[in-house]
Write an enzyme that holds these catalytic residues in place. Structure first.
Site, PDB file in Angstrom:
ATOM      1  N   ASP A  19       0.868  -1.165   0.000  1.00  0.00           N
ATOM      2  CA  ASP A  19       0.000   0.000   0.000  1.00  0.00           C
ATOM      3  C   ASP A  19       0.915   1.227   0.000  1.00  0.00           C
ATOM      4  OD1 ASP A  19      -2.430   1.567   0.429  1.00  0.00           O
ATOM      5  OD2 ASP A  19      -1.676   1.839   2.472  1.00  0.00           O
ATOM      6  N   ASP A  21      -0.093   5.165   1.139  1.00  0.00           N
ATOM      7  CA  ASP A  21      -0.300   6.069   2.277  1.00  0.00           C
ATOM      8  C   ASP A  21      -0.332   5.291   3.587  1.00  0.00           C
ATOM      9  OD1 ASP A  21      -0.818   8.838   1.110  1.00  0.00           O
ATOM     10  OD2 ASP A  21      -2.163   7.591  -0.080  1.00  0.00           O
ATOM     11  N   THR A 111      -2.569   0.997  -4.396  1.00  0.00           N
ATOM     12  CA  THR A 111      -3.083   2.119  -3.620  1.00  0.00           C
ATOM     13  C   THR A 111      -4.521   2.460  -3.996  1.00  0.00           C
ATOM     14  OG1 THR A 111      -2.764   4.481  -3.104  1.00  0.00           O
ATOM     15  CG2 THR A 111      -2.066   3.731  -5.288  1.00  0.00           C
ATOM     16  N   SER A 112      -5.251   3.002  -3.037  1.00  0.00           N
ATOM     17  CA  SER A 112      -6.609   3.468  -3.316  1.00  0.00           C
ATOM     18  C   SER A 112      -6.606   4.856  -3.947  1.00  0.00           C
ATOM     19  CB  SER A 112      -7.431   3.497  -2.016  1.00  0.00           C
ATOM     20  OG  SER A 112      -7.590   2.201  -1.497  1.00  0.00           O
ATOM     21  N   LYS A 143     -10.505  -1.363  -2.018  1.00  0.00           N
ATOM     22  CA  LYS A 143     -10.312  -2.029  -0.733  1.00  0.00           C
ATOM     23  C   LYS A 143     -11.505  -1.724   0.179  1.00  0.00           C
ATOM     24  CE  LYS A 143      -5.298  -1.259  -1.138  1.00  0.00           C
ATOM     25  NZ  LYS A 143      -4.133  -0.555  -0.570  1.00  0.00           N
ATOM     26  N   ASP A 168      -1.459  -0.839   6.266  1.00  0.00           N
ATOM     27  CA  ASP A 168      -1.509  -0.063   7.505  1.00  0.00           C
ATOM     28  C   ASP A 168      -2.914   0.091   8.064  1.00  0.00           C
ATOM     29  OD1 ASP A 168      -2.426   3.154   6.788  1.00  0.00           O
ATOM     30  OD2 ASP A 168      -1.975   1.782   5.162  1.00  0.00           O
TER      31      ASP A 168
END
Length: 222
Positions: A19, A21, A111-112, A143, A168
């Protein structure tokens, strides 16, 4: 060095999936500024909202709030504000150096965030651009759906259950585990994943990747 004594996981991995962030970089300062202002404008409690934004596409977060707004338009405006604001974005300690030890065909970012925002933040934090990045724009379900991690594994030419996912936040942890991957949780940016049963690492300073003669990756503590 005794490999068995220092190995973090007993198995080796075909690829590592990260991921962005909160996992490779800390963007909490920007998230709190931009999302906090948006929450106030929409009559929401900024502190309560922060609990739901980690690891999830902005449009999905907004859609679940049930506000009388267009989630996609609001998400686009939020992304523009975040692209313009990179003050305080920093790498998680040791992240860039750790990535530099990995073969480029053996890791990816999932990543989103939309692509433009992801590129901007990686540059701001000094994180190397991966050869492969799957963003929130590349999937039809974000996600905690595993689609992003499954897609990354497929594009790398490996099985998802042969991958190690670094995450995270609860949504990302669920996405990784639902894909069948092993999960390691990075805790250095925030406490959203407190209480996770998965292995936790504060950062990457004391972590070492070793590449076997077969190309598979094992993870060790220094």
């Amino acid at each position: 060095m005794d490999t068995l004594a220092t190995a973090i996981f007993p198995k080796k991995f075909a690829a590592l999936l990260f991921d962005m962030d909160g996992t490779l970089l800390n963007s909490m300062a920007v998230v709190e500024r931009v999302w906090g202002a948006w929450a106030v404008r929409n009559g929401l409690d900024p502190h309560a909202l922060m609990k739901s934004v980690h690891g999830v596409r902005a449009s999905d977060t907004i859609r679940k709030l049930g506000l009388a707004v267009d989630p996609d338009l609001e998400a686009h405006a939020l992304a523009a504000a975040e692209i313009a604001d990179v003050e305080g974005i920093v790498e998680l300690p040791g992240a860039a150096a750790f990535l530099d030890t990995l073969p480029p065909e053996r890791w990816a970012i999932v990543t989103s965030a939309p692509l433009e925002l992801a590129v901007r933040r990686l540059a701001a934090a000094g994180i190397p651009m991966p050869r492969l990045m799957v963003t929130g724009e590349d999937v039809t379900a974000g996600k905690p759906d595993p689609q992003g991690y499954l897609l990354a594994a497929e594009k790398l030419g490996v099985r998802a259950d042969d991958c190690l996912v670094f995450e995270d936040a609860p949504a990302g942890i669920l996405a990784g585990s639902s894909a069948g991957a092993e999960v390691a949780v990075i805790t250095g940016a925030h406490a959203a994943a407190n209480g996770t049963p998965h292995l936790t690492l504060e950062h990457y300073v004391d972590v070492e990747a070793r590449i076997g003669s077969d190309g598979w990756i094992s993870l060790h503590r220094r």
